[in-house]
Design a protein around this motif. Structure first.
Motif, PDB file in Angstrom:
ATOM      1  N   PHE A 183       1.786   4.893  -3.888  1.00  0.00           N
ATOM      2  CA  PHE A 183       2.988   5.389  -4.438  1.00  0.00           C
ATOM      3  C   PHE A 183       3.961   5.728  -3.632  1.00  0.00           C
ATOM      4  O   PHE A 183       3.773   6.513  -2.429  1.00  0.00           O
ATOM      5  CB  PHE A 183       2.376   6.460  -5.434  1.00  0.00           C
ATOM      6  CG  PHE A 183       1.156   6.363  -6.422  1.00  0.00           C
ATOM      7  CD1 PHE A 183       1.620   5.331  -7.568  1.00  0.00           C
ATOM      8  CD2 PHE A 183      -0.106   6.441  -6.383  1.00  0.00           C
ATOM      9  CE1 PHE A 183       0.782   5.081  -8.427  1.00  0.00           C
ATOM     10  CE2 PHE A 183      -1.084   5.928  -7.054  1.00  0.00           C
ATOM     11  CZ  PHE A 183      -0.547   5.283  -8.273  1.00  0.00           C
ATOM     12  N   GLY A 184       5.058   5.719  -4.056  1.00  0.00           N
ATOM     13  CA  GLY A 184       6.317   5.966  -3.046  1.00  0.00           C
ATOM     14  C   GLY A 184       6.238   5.563  -1.694  1.00  0.00           C
ATOM     15  O   GLY A 184       6.135   4.519  -1.296  1.00  0.00           O
ATOM     16  N   LEU A 185       6.348   6.316  -0.726  1.00  0.00           N
ATOM     17  CA  LEU A 185       6.412   6.173   0.801  1.00  0.00           C
ATOM     18  C   LEU A 185       4.930   6.265   1.285  1.00  0.00           C
ATOM     19  O   LEU A 185       4.781   6.772   2.361  1.00  0.00           O
ATOM     20  CB  LEU A 185       7.311   6.948   1.382  1.00  0.00           C
ATOM     21  CG  LEU A 185       8.697   6.469   1.341  1.00  0.00           C
ATOM     22  CD1 LEU A 185       9.626   7.237   1.964  1.00  0.00           C
ATOM     23  CD2 LEU A 185       8.921   5.267   2.018  1.00  0.00           C
ATOM     24  N   GLU A 186       3.808   5.877   0.443  1.00  0.00           N
ATOM     25  CA  GLU A 186       2.471   6.061   0.831  1.00  0.00           C
ATOM     26  C   GLU A 186       2.015   4.593   1.007  1.00  0.00           C
ATOM     27  O   GLU A 186       2.240   3.723   0.148  1.00  0.00           O
ATOM     28  CB  GLU A 186       1.623   7.037  -0.097  1.00  0.00           C
ATOM     29  CG  GLU A 186       2.194   8.374  -0.011  1.00  0.00           C
ATOM     30  CD  GLU A 186       1.280   9.270  -0.790  1.00  0.00           C
ATOM     31  OE1 GLU A 186       1.307  10.513  -0.692  1.00  0.00           O
ATOM     32  OE2 GLU A 186       0.660   8.692  -1.815  1.00  0.00           O
ATOM     33  N   LYS A 187       1.091   4.652   1.916  1.00  0.00           N
ATOM     34  CA  LYS A 187       0.076   3.440   2.084  1.00  0.00           C
ATOM     35  C   LYS A 187      -1.193   3.731   1.894  1.00  0.00           C
ATOM     36  O   LYS A 187      -1.572   5.019   2.466  1.00  0.00           O
ATOM     37  CB  LYS A 187       0.349   2.654   3.174  1.00  0.00           C
ATOM     38  CG  LYS A 187       1.730   2.123   3.338  1.00  0.00           C
ATOM     39  CD  LYS A 187       1.721   0.757   3.102  1.00  0.00           C
ATOM     40  CE  LYS A 187       3.496   0.190   3.299  1.00  0.00           C
ATOM     41  NZ  LYS A 187       3.584  -1.057   2.703  1.00  0.00           N
ATOM     42  N   GLU A 188      -2.091   3.079   1.319  1.00  0.00           N
ATOM     43  CA  GLU A 188      -3.635   3.173   1.322  1.00  0.00           C
ATOM     44  C   GLU A 188      -4.387   2.440   2.289  1.00  0.00           C
ATOM     45  O   GLU A 188      -3.817   0.989   2.334  1.00  0.00           O
ATOM     46  CB  GLU A 188      -4.122   2.918  -0.260  1.00  0.00           C
ATOM     47  CG  GLU A 188      -3.606   3.675  -1.282  1.00  0.00           C
ATOM     48  CD  GLU A 188      -4.210   3.385  -2.667  1.00  0.00           C
ATOM     49  OE1 GLU A 188      -4.325   4.289  -3.435  1.00  0.00           O
ATOM     50  OE2 GLU A 188      -4.692   2.224  -2.671  1.00  0.00           O
ATOM     51  N   ILE A 189      -5.489   2.690   2.746  1.00  0.00           N
ATOM     52  CA  ILE A 189      -6.046   2.046   3.768  1.00  0.00           C
ATOM     53  C   ILE A 189      -7.728   1.972   3.138  1.00  0.00           C
ATOM     54  O   ILE A 189      -8.150   3.094   2.824  1.00  0.00           O
ATOM     55  CB  ILE A 189      -6.180   2.492   5.163  1.00  0.00           C
ATOM     56  CG1 ILE A 189      -4.766   2.548   5.654  1.00  0.00           C
ATOM     57  CG2 ILE A 189      -7.259   1.715   5.924  1.00  0.00           C
ATOM     58  CD1 ILE A 189      -4.792   3.554   6.935  1.00  0.00           C
ATOM     59  N   CYS A 190      -8.001   0.849   2.584  1.00  0.00           N
ATOM     60  CA  CYS A 190      -9.421   0.678   2.164  1.00  0.00           C
ATOM     61  C   CYS A 190     -10.398   0.360   3.192  1.00  0.00           C
ATOM     62  O   CYS A 190     -10.381  -0.848   3.950  1.00  0.00           O
ATOM     63  CB  CYS A 190      -9.463  -0.284   1.067  1.00  0.00           C
ATOM     64  SG  CYS A 190     -11.081  -0.467   0.324  1.00  0.00           S
ATOM     65  N   PHE A 191     -11.077   1.225   3.830  1.00  0.00           N
ATOM     66  CA  PHE A 191     -11.938   0.711   4.961  1.00  0.00           C
ATOM     67  C   PHE A 191     -13.224   0.157   4.614  1.00  0.00           C
ATOM     68  O   PHE A 191     -13.779   0.281   3.582  1.00  0.00           O
ATOM     69  CB  PHE A 191     -12.410   2.337   5.619  1.00  0.00           C
ATOM     70  CG  PHE A 191     -11.296   3.250   6.096  1.00  0.00           C
ATOM     71  CD1 PHE A 191     -10.746   2.777   7.276  1.00  0.00           C
ATOM     72  CD2 PHE A 191     -10.785   4.261   5.425  1.00  0.00           C
ATOM     73  CE1 PHE A 191      -9.551   3.691   7.757  1.00  0.00           C
ATOM     74  CE2 PHE A 191      -9.653   4.905   5.754  1.00  0.00           C
ATOM     75  CZ  PHE A 191      -9.191   4.838   7.093  1.00  0.00           C
ATOM     76  N   PHE A 192     -13.186  -0.862   5.219  1.00  0.00           N
ATOM     77  CA  PHE A 192     -14.700  -1.648   4.905  1.00  0.00           C
ATOM     78  C   PHE A 192     -15.739  -1.853   6.097  1.00  0.00           C
ATOM     79  O   PHE A 192     -16.704  -2.634   5.884  1.00  0.00           O
ATOM     80  CB  PHE A 192     -14.092  -3.153   4.388  1.00  0.00           C
ATOM     81  CG  PHE A 192     -13.282  -3.844   5.258  1.00  0.00           C
ATOM     82  CD1 PHE A 192     -13.965  -4.673   6.346  1.00  0.00           C
ATOM     83  CD2 PHE A 192     -11.902  -3.932   5.107  1.00  0.00           C
ATOM     84  CE1 PHE A 192     -13.279  -5.595   7.044  1.00  0.00           C
ATOM     85  CE2 PHE A 192     -11.226  -4.806   5.882  1.00  0.00           C
ATOM     86  CZ  PHE A 192     -11.874  -5.602   6.672  1.00  0.00           C
ATOM     87  N   LYS A 193     -15.404  -1.188   7.323  1.00  0.00           N
ATOM     88  CA  LYS A 193     -16.378  -1.515   8.277  1.00  0.00           C
ATOM     89  C   LYS A 193     -15.842  -0.465   9.227  1.00  0.00           C
ATOM     90  O   LYS A 193     -14.963  -0.313   9.649  1.00  0.00           O
ATOM     91  CB  LYS A 193     -16.194  -2.974   8.852  1.00  0.00           C
ATOM     92  CG  LYS A 193     -17.134  -3.186  10.067  1.00  0.00           C
ATOM     93  CD  LYS A 193     -16.923  -4.465  10.716  1.00  0.00           C
ATOM     94  CE  LYS A 193     -17.806  -4.770  11.838  1.00  0.00           C
ATOM     95  NZ  LYS A 193     -17.516  -6.047  12.587  1.00  0.00           N
ATOM     96  N   THR A 194     -16.870   0.194   9.912  1.00  0.00           N
ATOM     97  CA  THR A 194     -16.660   0.946  11.269  1.00  0.00           C
ATOM     98  C   THR A 194     -17.484   0.733  12.203  1.00  0.00           C
ATOM     99  O   THR A 194     -18.717  -0.245  12.151  1.00  0.00           O
ATOM    100  CB  THR A 194     -17.261   2.408  10.726  1.00  0.00           C
ATOM    101  OG1 THR A 194     -18.725   2.648  10.557  1.00  0.00           O
ATOM    102  CG2 THR A 194     -16.286   3.001   9.640  1.00  0.00           C
ATOM    103  N   ASN A 195     -17.029   0.796  13.479  1.00  0.00           N
ATOM    104  CA  ASN A 195     -17.738   0.635  14.760  1.00  0.00           C
ATOM    105  C   ASN A 195     -17.669   1.755  15.528  1.00  0.00           C
ATOM    106  O   ASN A 195     -16.704   2.437  15.772  1.00  0.00           O
ATOM    107  CB  ASN A 195     -16.853  -0.510  15.536  1.00  0.00           C
ATOM    108  CG  ASN A 195     -16.631  -1.970  14.535  1.00  0.00           C
ATOM    109  OD1 ASN A 195     -17.661  -2.325  14.057  1.00  0.00           O
ATOM    110  ND2 ASN A 195     -15.401  -2.431  14.693  1.00  0.00           N
TER     111      ASN A 195
END
Length: 187
Positions: free
Chosen positions: A74-86
C-alpha cells in the motif's frame, strides 16, 4: 514460520536474486510471522517491480540470509514474502557490504588474557552470516584477539563480538581484520 523471533524494526538489505545487485538498505516496518511477510518503506525504490530477491536480515539474534518475493504493498510500502532462510556456516558464505561506523569498546587480548577497555573507532566494511571485515587504526589488534564492537546505522545499534582470524595490512595508518563472529545482537 521461517523466523524464530519477530523481525520488526530490523535492518534489511535487499538484492536481486539474479545478478546479486543491491535494491535497498532499509528497515522492516511490520512483520506477520504467521504468513512470513515483512513490510518495508519503498520511498527509495518504489519503481522496482515484483521480483524474487535475496535479503540479509539483521535480526536481534544474528544475521540471517533468506530469499523471498518482493511485491507492491500500500502506498510507498513493499511486501516481502519470505520463502526460504539460510544460515550459512562455511567460509564460502556470501559477503554483504554493510558500511557501518562503530567503536571497539573492549578487546580480550589473546596473549595476556586481559581485557582492554581502550575505545577506538572502526569501520565495518562487510559481513556474512559467520564473519565480518573491519578496518581500524594499524597495530591495535592481533590474530586471536576478541574485540567487542558497537556500530550504528540510521539510529539502530548492533553489537558484535568477533575473533580476529586474518590481518590485511592496507597502509601504515590502518589495517583490515577478517573476523569470525562469536556473538551478534541487533537492536
Amino acid at each position: 514460520m521461517l523466523f524464530k523471533n519477530d523481525i520488526s524494526n530490523c535492518r534489511i538489505i535487499l538484492y536481486t536474486l539474479e545478478g546479486h545487485e543491491q535494491i535497498a538498505d532499509t528497515y522492516i516496518k511490520r512483520f506477520d510471522s504467521n504468513r512470513d511477510i515483512g513490510v518495508v518503506d519503498a520511498y527509495n525504490f518504489e519503481k522496482i517491480g515484483s521480483q524474487k530477491v535475496t535479503a540479509l536480515v539483521f535480526a536481534r539474534t544474528g544475521l540471517i540470509e533468506c530469499n523471498g518475493t518482493l511485491r507492491d504493498g500500500f502506498g510507498l510500502e513493499k511486501e516481502i514474502c519470505f520463502f526460504k532462510t539460510n544460515v550459512k556456516n562455511d567460509r564460502g558464505a556470501t559477503r554483504y557490504d554493510v558500511n557501518m561506523m562503530g567503536n571497539i569498546v573492549a578487546v580480550l587480548k589473546k596473549d595476556s588474557g586481559s581485557i582492554e577497555k581502550d575505545i577506538f573507532q572502526c569501520h565495518v566494511e562487510n559481513m556474512s552470516a559467520t564473519g565480518v571485515l573491519i578496518r581500524t587504526p594499524s597495530e591495535r589488534l592481533k590474530i586471536g584477539d576478541v574485540p567487542s564492537i558497537t556500530c550504528y546505522k540510521d539510529g539502530h545499534k548492533m553489537q558484535i563480538v568477533a575473533e580476529i582470524v586474518r590481518i590485511h595490512t592496507t597502509s601504515v595508518q590502518e589495517d583490515k581484520f577478517g573476523c569470525r563472529i562469536v556473538k551478534l545482537v541487533s537492536s
